[in-house]
Design a protein around this motif. Sequence first.
Motif, PDB file in Angstrom:
ATOM      1  N   LEU A  90       0.710  -1.129   0.129  1.00 46.67           N
ATOM      2  CA  LEU A  90       0.013  -0.025   0.009  1.00 46.67           C
ATOM      3  C   LEU A  90       0.980   1.032  -0.106  1.00 46.67           C
ATOM      4  O   LEU A  90       1.808   1.377   1.026  1.00 46.67           O
ATOM      5  N   ILE A  91       0.801   1.987  -0.964  1.00 44.74           N
ATOM      6  CA  ILE A  91       1.374   3.354  -1.120  1.00 44.74           C
ATOM      7  C   ILE A  91       0.736   4.569  -0.495  1.00 44.74           C
ATOM      8  O   ILE A  91      -0.415   4.529  -0.946  1.00 44.74           O
ATOM      9  N   GLY A  92       1.364   5.106   0.245  1.00 41.24           N
ATOM     10  CA  GLY A  92       0.768   6.507   0.779  1.00 41.24           C
ATOM     11  C   GLY A  92      -0.622   6.117   1.399  1.00 41.24           C
ATOM     12  O   GLY A  92      -1.590   7.157   1.652  1.00 41.24           O
ATOM     13  N   GLU A 115       2.612  -6.535 -13.665  1.00 41.95           N
ATOM     14  CA  GLU A 115       3.179  -7.596 -13.827  1.00 41.95           C
ATOM     15  C   GLU A 115       4.687  -7.062 -14.233  1.00 41.95           C
ATOM     16  O   GLU A 115       5.135  -6.449 -14.999  1.00 41.95           O
ATOM     17  N   PRO A 116       5.581  -7.219 -12.973  1.00 38.51           N
ATOM     18  CA  PRO A 116       6.802  -6.416 -12.990  1.00 38.51           C
ATOM     19  C   PRO A 116       7.866  -7.081 -14.069  1.00 38.51           C
ATOM     20  O   PRO A 116       8.658  -6.249 -14.892  1.00 38.51           O
ATOM     21  N   LYS A 117       8.044  -8.324 -14.137  1.00 37.53           N
ATOM     22  CA  LYS A 117       9.041  -8.824 -14.960  1.00 37.53           C
ATOM     23  C   LYS A 117      10.503  -8.126 -14.833  1.00 37.53           C
ATOM     24  O   LYS A 117      10.718  -7.779 -13.595  1.00 37.53           O
ATOM     25  N   MET A 118      10.890  -7.690 -15.652  1.00 37.55           N
ATOM     26  CA  MET A 118      12.349  -7.180 -15.510  1.00 37.55           C
ATOM     27  C   MET A 118      12.279  -5.519 -15.820  1.00 37.55           C
ATOM     28  O   MET A 118      13.145  -5.176 -16.065  1.00 37.55           O
ATOM     29  N   ALA A 119      11.307  -4.927 -15.395  1.00 38.16           N
ATOM     30  CA  ALA A 119      11.012  -3.503 -15.243  1.00 38.16           C
ATOM     31  C   ALA A 119      11.156  -2.796 -13.932  1.00 38.16           C
ATOM     32  O   ALA A 119      10.705  -3.763 -13.311  1.00 38.16           O
ATOM     33  N   PHE A 120      11.603  -1.933 -13.785  1.00 31.74           N
ATOM     34  CA  PHE A 120      11.819  -1.295 -12.565  1.00 31.74           C
ATOM     35  C   PHE A 120      10.160  -0.255 -12.184  1.00 31.74           C
ATOM     36  O   PHE A 120       9.616   0.174 -13.140  1.00 31.74           O
ATOM     37  N   GLY A 121      10.053  -0.512 -10.914  1.00 40.67           N
ATOM     38  CA  GLY A 121       8.828   0.201 -10.457  1.00 40.67           C
ATOM     39  C   GLY A 121       7.687  -0.680 -10.024  1.00 40.67           C
ATOM     40  O   GLY A 121       6.674  -1.019 -10.502  1.00 40.67           O
ATOM     41  N   THR A 122       8.001  -1.320  -8.657  1.00 37.63           N
ATOM     42  CA  THR A 122       6.857  -2.098  -8.103  1.00 37.63           C
ATOM     43  C   THR A 122       6.491  -1.398  -6.830  1.00 37.63           C
ATOM     44  O   THR A 122       5.629  -2.256  -5.970  1.00 37.63           O
ATOM     45  N   GLY A 123       6.761  -0.377  -6.643  1.00 36.83           N
ATOM     46  CA  GLY A 123       6.545   0.234  -5.242  1.00 36.83           C
ATOM     47  C   GLY A 123       7.454  -0.123  -4.186  1.00 36.83           C
ATOM     48  O   GLY A 123       7.488   0.199  -3.228  1.00 36.83           O
ATOM     49  N   ASN A 124       8.412  -1.024  -4.460  1.00 40.36           N
ATOM     50  CA  ASN A 124       9.284  -1.486  -3.376  1.00 40.36           C
ATOM     51  C   ASN A 124      10.558  -0.371  -3.273  1.00 40.36           C
ATOM     52  O   ASN A 124      11.189  -0.912  -2.234  1.00 40.36           O
ATOM     53  N   HIS A 125      10.696   0.209  -4.151  1.00 47.78           N
ATOM     54  CA  HIS A 125      11.785   1.220  -3.933  1.00 47.78           C
ATOM     55  C   HIS A 125      11.621   2.523  -3.663  1.00 47.78           C
ATOM     56  O   HIS A 125      10.484   3.133  -4.032  1.00 47.78           O
ATOM     57  N   GLU A 126      12.404   3.215  -2.789  1.00 46.58           N
ATOM     58  CA  GLU A 126      12.044   4.457  -2.289  1.00 46.58           C
ATOM     59  C   GLU A 126      11.826   5.457  -3.412  1.00 46.58           C
ATOM     60  O   GLU A 126      10.908   6.424  -3.312  1.00 46.58           O
ATOM     61  N   ILE A 135       2.340  12.046  -6.151  1.00 44.99           N
ATOM     62  CA  ILE A 135       1.110  11.964  -7.299  1.00 44.99           C
ATOM     63  C   ILE A 135      -0.046  11.896  -6.480  1.00 44.99           C
ATOM     64  O   ILE A 135      -1.394  12.539  -6.745  1.00 44.99           O
ATOM     65  N   LEU A 136      -0.259  10.974  -5.498  1.00 45.63           N
ATOM     66  CA  LEU A 136      -1.346  10.713  -4.639  1.00 45.63           C
ATOM     67  C   LEU A 136      -1.986  11.999  -4.061  1.00 45.63           C
ATOM     68  O   LEU A 136      -3.268  12.209  -3.786  1.00 45.63           O
ATOM     69  N   ASN A 137      -1.032  13.052  -3.715  1.00 53.84           N
ATOM     70  CA  ASN A 137      -1.636  14.518  -3.242  1.00 53.84           C
ATOM     71  C   ASN A 137      -1.862  15.482  -4.318  1.00 53.84           C
ATOM     72  O   ASN A 137      -1.990  16.534  -3.664  1.00 53.84           O
TER      73      ASN A 137
END
Lengths: 277, 147
Positions: A90-92, A115-126, A135-137
């Motif tokens: 859960l982000i933010g 579907e992450p595969k070998m792309a960056f950006g799953t919300g696991n990185h700061e 963005i949410l704000n």
Amino acid sequence: MNYTQITFKLNPDNQENREILVALLSDLSFESFDETEELVMGYIPGETVDLEQIGEITASLPFSVQTENEMIPDQNWNEVWEKNYFKPLLIGNRCLVRAPFHTEFEPAEFELVIEPKMAFGTGNHETTTLVAEQILNMDLSGKTVLDMGCGTGILGMMASLKGAKNVTAIDIDTWSFESTVENARLNNIFNLEAKLGDASLLGDETYEIIFANIHKNVIVNDLPVYESVLQSGGKLYLSGFNTHDMPDVKAKAESLGLRETGFQEKNNWVVYSFEKP
Amino acid sequence: MAKEIAGLIKLQVKGGAANPSPPIGPALGSKGVNIMQFCKQFNGRTQDLAGKVLPVVITVYADKSFDFVIKQPPVAVQLIEAAKVKKGSAEPHLVKVGSVNWEQIKMIAEIKLEDLNCFSLEGAMSMVAGTARSMGITVTGERPSTN
């Protein structure tokens, strides 16, 4: 992308000889090296390798070197992590990010399937969460948005969920481009256009909001292009670098007439925001 | 309590060039580590050393988290940069391909000393000069005192 693995067998084989070989080869297009007890391995992107150039180097050494090359086909090396350790998050406190195969999760205000595969950006990185929380704000209703270095497409898709009129998402990496296309489809997002390439694709359209979560060198290099496609009054959110790189980014941005509007930091990573007067 | 270590991975990767392909992809992927996370961290930390070969030691823990240490560029890498050579010498004691002075040797030894435990600057300088000679690089000037 397919890679070529070149193996080197040295005789005599010792630490110093290995170090000399790697140092001389590092001037060529090798990206990385690995070693076993018997061999040194070098890796070159693509299938075309200049064996003559490598031969010139190995022939110039005071020890003998036998080489062999093998093509390693592209594949999703990240699968073990994805299938076993990628957990819904859960982000933010507002946006759930999960994989299509996740069955147990708490519903949230927004939801993105990735579907992450070998792309960056799953919300696991700061760097992803820092920009995502911004963005949410934001009120993005009717805005035109550019997501540079889109990876899985997570930020661009989130902008679409927040009401953006249209989103252009660009990445230089094929896995990322394909991942963004696939993820937009999975999330029924139709106002996001993914493109494969770099900042040289920009120029025809202008944007009110730009996100760039890449690395310092790429960002500093491409900032003049971002500035040129940012509308007056538009906002730029830069991320993917550490706090110690902020002065370089700030100096470049200010030299282009951009005004610093703030930054957020998490574990030494930053999202740095600027505005075009 | 210290985390349980599942494995150590040693690679040499050019600064800013980590990506999920071989050897990083298979080495980390097979251990269940999120490869993209490692690449982002490594590239973020090495933007100022872009293109330079850097030894990296990655510790993978049983919970699939990881830590890594980036070492200084290998001595031979620093020597070819200092001497601006592109090739080695097949007969390093006879055919010279370049030269460095003792001040440069001392600078490389000081940088490398960070990675070498229980090693004096004297010893490190002798080691760097030895590698230079093995590469056909002449060492010029007076050996500086380290006291």
